[in-house]
Design an enzyme around this catalytic site. Structure first.
Site, PDB file in Angstrom:
ATOM      1  N   THR A  88      18.719  -7.050   9.703  1.00 44.00           N
ATOM      2  CA  THR A  88      17.380  -7.607   9.436  1.00 44.00           C
ATOM      3  C   THR A  88      17.313  -9.061   9.905  1.00 44.00           C
ATOM      4  O   THR A  88      18.118  -9.893   9.473  1.00 44.00           O
ATOM      5  CB  THR A  88      17.065  -7.471   7.932  1.00 44.00           C
ATOM      6  OG1 THR A  88      17.038  -6.067   7.635  1.00 44.00           O
ATOM      7  CG2 THR A  88      15.728  -8.088   7.572  1.00 44.00           C
ATOM      8  N   GLU A 221       6.263   2.491  -0.198  1.00 46.46           N
ATOM      9  CA  GLU A 221       7.163   3.056   0.822  1.00 46.46           C
ATOM     10  C   GLU A 221       7.373   4.559   0.662  1.00 46.46           C
ATOM     11  O   GLU A 221       7.434   5.281   1.652  1.00 46.46           O
ATOM     12  CB  GLU A 221       8.510   2.335   0.795  1.00 46.46           C
ATOM     13  CG  GLU A 221       8.414   0.909   1.310  1.00 46.46           C
ATOM     14  CD  GLU A 221       9.751   0.186   1.276  1.00 46.46           C
ATOM     15  OE1 GLU A 221      10.624   0.488   2.090  1.00 46.46           O
ATOM     16  OE2 GLU A 221       9.913  -0.699   0.409  1.00 46.46           O
ATOM     17  N   HIS A 237      -4.358 -14.863 -17.665  1.00 42.25           N
ATOM     18  CA  HIS A 237      -5.034 -16.116 -17.324  1.00 42.25           C
ATOM     19  C   HIS A 237      -5.846 -15.993 -16.051  1.00 42.25           C
ATOM     20  O   HIS A 237      -6.311 -16.985 -15.517  1.00 42.25           O
ATOM     21  CB  HIS A 237      -3.999 -17.241 -17.225  1.00 42.25           C
ATOM     22  CG  HIS A 237      -3.281 -17.447 -18.525  1.00 42.25           C
ATOM     23  ND1 HIS A 237      -3.751 -18.277 -19.517  1.00 42.25           N
ATOM     24  CD2 HIS A 237      -2.161 -16.856 -19.021  1.00 42.25           C
ATOM     25  CE1 HIS A 237      -2.933 -18.222 -20.557  1.00 42.25           C
ATOM     26  NE2 HIS A 237      -1.963 -17.353 -20.284  1.00 42.25           N
ATOM     27  N   LYS A 332       9.977  -3.671  13.367  1.00 44.90           N
ATOM     28  CA  LYS A 332      11.304  -4.205  13.707  1.00 44.90           C
ATOM     29  C   LYS A 332      11.581  -4.025  15.198  1.00 44.90           C
ATOM     30  O   LYS A 332      12.111  -4.923  15.854  1.00 44.90           O
ATOM     31  CB  LYS A 332      12.393  -3.521  12.860  1.00 44.90           C
ATOM     32  CG  LYS A 332      12.401  -3.990  11.405  1.00 44.90           C
ATOM     33  CD  LYS A 332      13.538  -3.350  10.603  1.00 44.90           C
ATOM     34  CE  LYS A 332      13.540  -3.856   9.159  1.00 44.90           C
ATOM     35  NZ  LYS A 332      14.554  -3.263   8.314  1.00 44.90           N
TER      36      LYS A 332
END
Ligand code: F6R
Length: 337
Positions: A88, A221, A237, A332
């Site tokens: 990666t 995925e 909040h 990739k």
């Protein structure tokens, strides 16, 4: 994917055996900060380590999902570079950054360029078995990081917790595996609730925030569906205001709230009031799912396991194979061109 999910307890046991014989060491006396660097399925182990270690480790742990490391990284930092494939580009770049800054480095990988480079550079490498999708290797990627810090004395010894977790997952899979019918299978029931909906997963600071994010990414995925995650108390909040319009979109949401016995009592109170009162009139669905087990580790993994199964069953309901992630691989390849 279902086979890989089923095998998670054995994966964890194998990772324990691997770490009992590892030569991977670092000098803990020099370590002032720990940075786990990785992406996607390889970052989740770091998220869990940071969460688990929050009230146990004397030094801060940061998870880095970037090409570079924060400015404070130096010789007194332990950088754990995690990439299941070892290829990666962000992780390889962050590894090079760690090396340039003289950090202590341990690589966790099944092979690829990371293993080769770390080996050549003389850094510690923990090699885990390959052949899985990275997101299905949570045991191989988490246990080594945990035991690395335990063995170095930065975390208390925790064999009993790992054993409890493995035992619990083995028990859970009797009810969650494909052979178990829907009436007694909470993962199948959850997938049915999520079918046709946009999942919104709520966790809480402490143990379940990272697991809610893991659910989101597993649904993305495995089931190839949009999903979102947020956590208490922060969502009290901001996010709770946004359930009024447009009605036709709110109806499409299914909120899954992950709870555990370790939640701060005020957070638990917030969950009760939010689900029971504030969002009671909203047109979305709501389901609460509680962690099982005693220890922090068992509670985290029990919810992770349920989410892994539920996301794979959701893929099945959509008629999809949960394993391939073609878009991630396409990106990739394009970046490597
Ligand atoms: C695929 C998956 C991805 C990868 C990510 C990084 O199953 O989970 O999120 O983990 O693209 O790749 P690795 O883990 O090989 O560094």
């Amino acid at each position: 994917m279902l086979g890989a999910i089923y095998g998670l307890p054995e994966q964890m046991e194998e990772a324990v055996r691997l770490m009992e014989h590892t030569g991977a060491k670092f000098d803990a006396s020099l370590v002032q900060t720990i940075v786990v660097t990785g992406l996607g399925g390889s970052a989740v182990g770091g998220d869990m380590l940071r969460t688990y270690a929050g009230d146990k480790c004397p030094v801060p742990i940061l998870v880095n999902r970037s090409y570079t490391l924060p400015s404070y990284v130096g010789k007194d930092t332990l950088v754990i570079a995690v990439s299941y494939s070892g290829n990666t580009e962000e992780t390889l770049s962050a590894y090079a950054d760690a090396k340039a800054r003289g950090a202590q480095i341990v690589a966790v990988t099944s092979g690829g360029i990371l293993k080769k480079q770390a080996w050549e550079d003389g850094h510690a490498v923990i090699t885990v078995p390959g052949g899985l999708q990275p997101r299905a290797a949570a045991g191989y990627l988490f246990i080594p990081q945990l035991m690395l810090l335990q063995q170095a004395g930065l975390l208390p010894e925790g064999h009993a917790e790992i054993e409890e977790t493995v035992r619990l997952l083995r028990e859970m899979r009797k009810l969650l595996a494909p052979a178990s019918p829907t009436e007694q299978n909470l993962a199948k029931q959850t997938a049915l609730r999520l079918y046709g909906k946009i999942p919104l997963i709520h966790g809480a600071v402490g143990l379940t925030e990272v697991i809610a994010y893991r659910w989101k990414t597993q649904i993305n995925e495995n089931a190839q569906t949009p999903a979102f995650a947020h956590c208490y108390p922060e969502l009290n909040h901001n996010e709770i205001v946004g359930f009024d319009v447009p009605q036709e979109l709110i109806e499409k949401l299914e909120i899954i709230t992950l709870t555990c016995s370790r939640n701060h009592p005020r957070v638990q109170k917030r969950i009760e009031i939010t689900a029971g009162e504030v969002l009671a009139a909203a047109s979305c669905g709501q389901t609460e799912l509680a962690a099982l087990g005693e220890s922090d580790l068992a509670q985290m993994f029990s919810l992770l396991y349920l989410g892994d199964y539920a996301s794979a069953y959701l893929a099945a309901l959509y008629g999809l194979d949960p394993t391939p992630v073609e878009k991630i691989e396409y990106l990739k390849r394009r970046l490597a061109d």
